[in-house]
Design an enzyme around this catalytic site. Structure first.
Site, short mmCIF file in Angstrom:
data_model
loop_
_atom_site.label_atom_id
_atom_site.label_comp_id
_atom_site.label_asym_id
_atom_site.label_seq_id
_atom_site.Cartn_x
_atom_site.Cartn_y
_atom_site.Cartn_z
N LYS A 191 -7.07 -1.08 11.45
CA LYS A 191 -6.49 -1.47 10.15
C LYS A 191 -5.24 -0.63 9.88
CE LYS A 191 -5.79 -1.35 5.53
NZ LYS A 191 -4.93 -0.42 4.80
N GLU A 247 0.83 -1.22 0.00
CA GLU A 247 0.00 0.00 0.00
C GLU A 247 0.86 1.26 0.00
OE1 GLU A 247 -3.12 0.01 2.98
OE2 GLU A 247 -3.31 2.18 2.85
N ASP A 301 4.57 -14.59 11.29
CA ASP A 301 3.22 -14.99 10.89
C ASP A 301 2.25 -13.84 11.17
OD1 ASP A 301 0.71 -16.17 10.71
OD2 ASP A 301 1.42 -18.10 11.46
N HIS A 312 -1.63 10.89 0.27
CA HIS A 312 -1.76 9.62 -0.43
C HIS A 312 -1.62 9.75 -1.94
CE1 HIS A 312 -3.41 6.01 1.78
NE2 HIS A 312 -3.10 6.82 2.76
P1 NDP Z 1 10.16 -24.05 14.73
O1 NDP Z 1 9.41 -25.31 14.71
O2 NDP Z 1 11.12 -23.79 13.62
O3 NDP Z 1 10.87 -23.96 16.15
C1 NDP Z 1 11.85 -23.07 16.42
C2 NDP Z 1 13.14 -23.81 16.61
O4 NDP Z 1 14.21 -22.88 16.59
C3 NDP Z 1 13.23 -24.47 17.98
O5 NDP Z 1 12.64 -25.73 17.97
C4 NDP Z 1 14.72 -24.50 18.23
O6 NDP Z 1 15.21 -25.73 17.76
C5 NDP Z 1 15.30 -23.41 17.34
N1 NDP Z 1 15.92 -22.32 18.10
C6 NDP Z 1 17.15 -21.83 17.89
N2 NDP Z 1 17.43 -20.82 18.73
C7 NDP Z 1 16.34 -20.67 19.50
C8 NDP Z 1 16.00 -19.76 20.55
N3 NDP Z 1 16.87 -18.81 20.98
N4 NDP Z 1 14.79 -19.84 21.11
C9 NDP Z 1 13.89 -20.75 20.68
N5 NDP Z 1 14.15 -21.64 19.71
C10 NDP Z 1 15.36 -21.61 19.11
O7 NDP Z 1 9.18 -22.80 14.73
P2 NDP Z 1 8.09 -22.36 15.77
O8 NDP Z 1 7.82 -23.39 16.80
O9 NDP Z 1 8.48 -21.01 16.23
O10 NDP Z 1 6.79 -22.28 14.84
C11 NDP Z 1 6.59 -21.16 14.03
C12 NDP Z 1 5.98 -21.59 12.70
O11 NDP Z 1 4.79 -22.35 12.92
C13 NDP Z 1 5.58 -20.40 11.90
O12 NDP Z 1 6.04 -20.59 10.57
C14 NDP Z 1 4.04 -20.45 11.93
O13 NDP Z 1 3.50 -19.86 10.78
C15 NDP Z 1 3.78 -21.91 12.00
N6 NDP Z 1 2.51 -22.39 12.54
C16 NDP Z 1 1.56 -21.52 13.05
C17 NDP Z 1 0.38 -22.00 13.56
C18 NDP Z 1 -0.58 -21.01 14.16
O14 NDP Z 1 -0.21 -19.87 14.31
N7 NDP Z 1 -1.80 -21.39 14.55
C19 NDP Z 1 0.07 -23.43 13.58
C20 NDP Z 1 1.17 -24.26 13.10
C21 NDP Z 1 2.32 -23.74 12.58
P3 NDP Z 1 16.43 -26.46 18.47
O15 NDP Z 1 16.32 -26.13 19.92
O16 NDP Z 1 16.22 -27.89 18.17
O17 NDP Z 1 17.64 -25.86 17.85
#
Ligand code: NDP
Length: 397
Positions: free
Chosen positions: A238, A71, A254, A351
């Site tokens: 908005k 926008e 997200d 705008h």
């Molecule tokens: P991930 O599954 O990628 O989890 C994040 C990973 O990052 C952790 O498991 C961890 O893995 C790693 N990590 C590294 N550094 C850190 C830190 N400092 N703190 C925390 N984690 C760290 O992503 P999310 O669980 O965040 O999920 C987000 C995604 O899920 C988005 O893409 C979203 O769109 C989607 N989603 C959204 C839904 C909703 O909103 N209703 C439903 C389902 C999915 P490790 O410790 O193993 O290194």
């Protein structure tokens, strides 16, 4: 046997869509192998303009903040708002945990069950996601919320540190399911209503920054409409999300989750209201915004997409808490600029220059023709596509 559509390569899918050759080639040229792994039936990347808030002062620190948005005028307004907030924005962080829900029907005795099995529930969470415990996060609490006579939500409060945490929460919830088997759970899923992640930002604006006390009073009065009128509240929110969602999107977060949570919070007392509040306080225009906001600086699309990582690096090497404060600060600036515009005679003037740039492109103007067309359009009282086309033809002849 012919392949199913989802089994095709991106280029094969484009061919199967029977597009015009130039469109197919253009889409093909914008493919990226990384993004091809992100969604199903991938065909191409969709590009979005990215601008930047050049300088916003938040808790004594200057930030530049990327905004991805289609926008016109939003980025300019955010920059204006940031200038008006030259005294700086202050961030107050409440808590930083996600909520996961286990949905039960007729869960008599679940409170006692949780009290009795607390250690087991916590051990199961740790076993399901040990890495988040190593980072200092994990399950913090389990609470029971009775929603109706028959419906109960067992809320798992989970600290996901710098990740937005949807997958982390869902992983832990699914591991808890067998423990609760006798309650026959309907299902488990995180809640996007991130009320354990409330962030507040405040800012004080000098009257001279916004054209005087009268303008400030008008801003307060305009803002007050959004507290009582859902029609005004919807538009004001908005505009707020013009700023918030643009930063959320640019940083690979997200934006649907952030918007859903924000709109739910705007209706928390049963009526949908404006999220920002402006008052006159100690001789200044005082703005305040509180929002439940769940974003990350790692995980999800952020870690996978180079575009998101690069955009995030514009803000700097920040953690999720800082990012949440930055996003809300841009929202406050955006809201201030919009209200200031309306209070000083309407938003169309500002705008139109950007809208006319888009119109010039729409009628086929090349980059070096746009400025001349826009200057002519600005001076006219009536503008539409045919007028823009006529001016383009005149310039070319
Ligand atoms: P991930 O599954 O990628 O989890 C994040 C990973 O990052 C952790 O498991 C961890 O893995 C790693 N990590 C590294 N550094 C850190 C830190 N400092 N703190 C925390 N984690 C760290 O992503 P999310 O669980 O965040 O999920 C987000 C995604 O899920 C988005 O893409 C979203 O769109 C989607 N989603 C959204 C839904 C909703 O909103 N209703 C439903 C389902 C999915 P490790 O410790 O193993 O290194």
């Amino acid at each position: 046997m012919s392949k199913k559509f989802y089994e095709l390569t991106p280029d094969e899918r484009l061919l199967a869509l029977n597009l015009k050759e130039d469109i197919r080639l253009s889409l093909s040229s914008r493919q990226s192998p990384v993004n091809a792994q992100m969604v199903e039936n991938y065909i191409s990347d969709f590009r979005m303009p990215m601008g930047v808030v050049h300088d916003i002062l938040i808790d004594e620190q200057h930030f530049s903040v990327p905004m991805a948005i289609e926008e016109p005028s939003v980025v300019a307004a955010a920059n204006n708002g940031a200038k008006m907030l030259s005294n700086g924005v202050h961030v107050i962080m409440a808590d930083t945990a996600m909520i996961g829900q286990m949905l039960l029907i007729g869960a008599a005795g679940v409170d006692e069950f949780i009290d009795l099995h607390r250690d087991e529930i916590f051990a199961k969470a740790k076993q399901a996601k040990p890495s988040i415990y190593k980072r200092g996060g994990g399950l913090r609490d389990v609470r029971v919320r009775n929603i109706s006579k028959t419906e109960t939500s067992v809320d798992f409060i989970i600290d996901t540190k710098d990740a937005m945490g949807a997958n982390i929460v869902n992983t832990i919830l699914e591991a808890e399911l067998p423990l609760f088997e006798k309650f026959v759970p309907l299902g488990v899923i995180l809640s996007n209503y991130a009320t354990n992640q409330l962030v507040t930002v405040t800012g004080d604006v000098d009257f001279e920054r916004i054209g005087g006390r009268e303008v400030a009073q008008k801003i307060v009065a305009l803002n007050h409409f959004s507290k009582n009128d859902p029609y005004r509240a919807t538009t004001e929110n908005k505009g707020l999300f013009n700023g918030i969602s643009a930063v959320v999107l640019a940083t690979g977060n997200d934006w649907r989750a952030v918007e859903a949570s924000g709109h739910a919070y705007a209706s928390r007392d049963g009526q949908y209201r404006g999220l920002v509040t402006w008052t006159i306080l100690n001789g200044k225009l005082h703005g305040e915004l509180t929002l439940p906001i769940s974003v990350g600086t790692v995980g999800g699309a952020i870690s996978a997409m180079p575009d998101a990582k690069q955009a995030l690096s514009i803000i700097g090497d920040v953690n999720a808490d800082t990012l949440r404060g930055v996003i809300l600060s841009v929202g406050l600036a955006q809201n201030l600029a919009a209200l200031k515009s309306i209070a000083s005679g309407g938003i169309q003037r500002g705008h139109m220059r950007m809208q006319y740039r888009a119109l010039a492109m729409q009628v086929g103007a090349k980059t070096d023709e746009i400025t001349a067309i826009v200057s002519r359009l600005i001076s006219l009282s009536y503008v539409d596509a045919s007028v823009a086309k006529k001016i383009l033809m005149e310039i070319r002849n």
